[in-house]
Design a protein around this motif. Structure first.
Motif, mmCIF file in Angstrom:
data_model
loop_
_atom_site.group_PDB
_atom_site.id
_atom_site.type_symbol
_atom_site.label_atom_id
_atom_site.label_comp_id
_atom_site.label_asym_id
_atom_site.label_seq_id
_atom_site.Cartn_x
_atom_site.Cartn_y
_atom_site.Cartn_z
ATOM 1 N N ILE A 1 0.915 -0.964 -0.040
ATOM 2 C CA ILE A 1 -0.074 -0.021 -0.065
ATOM 3 C C ILE A 1 1.057 1.205 -0.021
ATOM 4 C CG2 ILE A 1 -1.780 1.500 1.134
ATOM 5 C CD1 ILE A 1 -2.623 -1.470 2.389
ATOM 6 N N ILE A 2 1.190 1.936 -1.281
ATOM 7 C CA ILE A 2 1.855 2.987 -1.190
ATOM 8 C C ILE A 2 1.188 4.199 -0.756
ATOM 9 C CG2 ILE A 2 3.086 4.600 -3.087
ATOM 10 C CD1 ILE A 2 4.022 1.698 -2.576
ATOM 11 N N GLY A 3 2.220 5.039 0.090
ATOM 12 C CA GLY A 3 1.855 6.086 0.769
ATOM 13 C C GLY A 3 2.099 7.380 0.033
ATOM 14 N N CYS A 4 2.897 7.311 -0.613
ATOM 15 C CA CYS A 4 3.524 8.430 -1.234
ATOM 16 C C CYS A 4 4.033 8.383 -2.706
ATOM 17 C CB CYS A 4 5.020 8.852 -0.778
ATOM 18 S SG CYS A 4 6.020 10.179 -1.403
ATOM 19 N N ASN A 5 3.216 8.953 -3.717
ATOM 20 C CA ASN A 5 3.606 8.785 -5.183
ATOM 21 C C ASN A 5 4.965 8.858 -5.580
ATOM 22 O OD1 ASN A 5 1.025 7.505 -5.345
ATOM 23 N ND2 ASN A 5 0.217 9.376 -6.063
ATOM 24 N N LYS A 6 5.649 9.926 -4.981
ATOM 25 C CA LYS A 6 7.114 10.232 -5.499
ATOM 26 C C LYS A 6 8.029 9.313 -4.947
ATOM 27 C CE LYS A 6 9.751 14.362 -5.531
ATOM 28 N NZ LYS A 6 10.453 15.491 -4.860
ATOM 29 N N THR A 7 7.968 8.827 -3.542
ATOM 30 C CA THR A 7 9.058 7.896 -3.221
ATOM 31 C C THR A 7 8.429 6.469 -3.450
ATOM 32 O OG1 THR A 7 8.152 8.095 -0.931
ATOM 33 C CG2 THR A 7 9.778 9.586 -1.535
ATOM 34 N N GLY B 1 12.431 0.400 -7.506
ATOM 35 C CA GLY B 1 13.072 0.820 -8.843
ATOM 36 C C GLY B 1 14.119 1.530 -8.809
ATOM 37 N N SER B 2 14.682 2.100 -7.615
ATOM 38 C CA SER B 2 15.607 2.900 -7.771
ATOM 39 C C SER B 2 17.114 2.403 -7.799
ATOM 40 C CB SER B 2 15.788 3.837 -6.428
ATOM 41 O OG SER B 2 16.299 2.751 -5.359
ATOM 42 N N GLY B 3 17.191 1.032 -7.514
ATOM 43 C CA GLY B 3 18.449 0.590 -7.579
ATOM 44 C C GLY B 3 19.585 0.885 -6.867
ATOM 45 N N GLN B 4 19.145 1.612 -5.814
ATOM 46 C CA GLN B 4 20.139 2.370 -4.903
ATOM 47 C C GLN B 4 20.988 1.359 -3.767
ATOM 48 O OE1 GLN B 4 19.504 6.155 -2.824
ATOM 49 N NE2 GLN B 4 17.865 6.591 -4.205
ATOM 50 N N GLY B 5 20.302 0.117 -3.791
ATOM 51 C CA GLY B 5 20.758 -0.923 -3.019
ATOM 52 C C GLY B 5 20.548 -0.585 -1.440
#
Ligand SMILES: CC(=O)[C@@H](O)[C@H](O)COP(=O)(O)O
Length: 256
Positions: free
Chosen positions: A99-105, A157-161
């Motif tokens: 359940i996503i709470g923030c569309n940006k992050t 999806g950020s691939g930041q590890g």
């Protein structure tokens, strides 16, 4: 063996099913990964129109356990409805609460995630909530009956590890249910690191589907999970501030 509720898996790698260049590459990647668990978004999966392509038609569905996820749900009520829709297929009583709470992050809504977990556990589902790396929330999810907790390594999806290995370690240390690191993995090194920290498994999607060669990356992730787990079980050496000679100095008969 990884045990989640009544399920047992040899592979500790869970794979997402989105954003592959095409279904053939996806099928080869899934094969090479050795995964036994595939997660898919119930809302995004085409199960309604038989004239449109569907990845599930391309694979031997009996080889896999399906982990439908509630991506797209904005609150607990919607997540519970999506989980019931997936369960109606008769193929899965496991659900990944997302359940996503923030569309940006794309970070999860902690309040609604906890609420949905409580409700789905009461309904008899095997519940795996996707959560941030919040240590207190991970404990509350476990207390609510979650069968595993899935803290993010970094944003989806950020691939930041792994951006907060300390928090992940705290979650792993305190949990008596499996901890499956989910989201943000970018490379096999990230996967191995999560497993070396003591995670019970890793769920990833973009690192494989978005790689230049998804099939090779899927295989690399398989080995990364296995190597990381083996390293964790073997017990790494403690880190020291200063050098320590690798060869013993006692009994040396030549030199000054
Ligand atoms: C497929 C799925 O469930 C994703 O929401 C998951 O969190 C994977 O994230 P990455 O794409 O960052 O691996």
């Amino acid at each position: 063996m990884l045990k989640v509720g009544n399920y047992q898996f040899k592979s500790r790698l869970f794979l997402g099913t989105g954003k592959y260049p095409d279904f053939d590459i996806q099928k080869q990647a899934v094969d090479k990964s050795g995964t036994e668990v595939l997660t898919f978004s119930v809302r995004r999966m085409n199960i309604y129109d038989p004239s449109l392509p569907n990845f599930l038609e391309k694979i031997d569905v009996d080889r896999y356990t399906f982990l439908p996820n509630t991506a797209g749900a904005k609150d607990a009520k919607e997540a519970v409805r999506i989980a019931k829709l997936a369960a109606a297929s008769g193929r899965c009583d496991m659900v990944k609460v997302e359940i996503i709470g923030c569309n940006k992050t794309l970070l999860p809504d902690p309040v609604e995630t906890l609420k949905a977990t409580e409700e789905l556990v009461a309904e008899g589902f095997t519940v795996l909530p996707y959560t941030s790396d919040d240590v207190v929330l991970a404990k509350k999810l476990e207390e609510a009956g979650a069968h595993a907790v899935m803290p993010g390594a970094s944003p989806i999806g950020s691939g930041q590890g792994i951006i907060n290995p300390l928090n992940l370690s705290f979650i792993i240390e305190q949990s008596s249910v499996p901890v499956i690191v989910d989201a943000g993995i970018g490379s096999p090194a990230d996967t191995a690191y999560a497993m070396e920290l003591g995670a019970d498994g890793v769920l990833l999607n973009t690192a494989v589907s978005g790689a230049d060669n998804p099939v090779k990356m899927a295989e690399a992730m398989k080995y990364a999970v296995e190597a990381g787990r083996l390293g964790y079980e073997a017990g790494r050496i403690p880190k020291k501030d200063y050098a320590v000679a690798s060869s013993p100095e006692e009994g040396i008969s030549v030199g000054n």
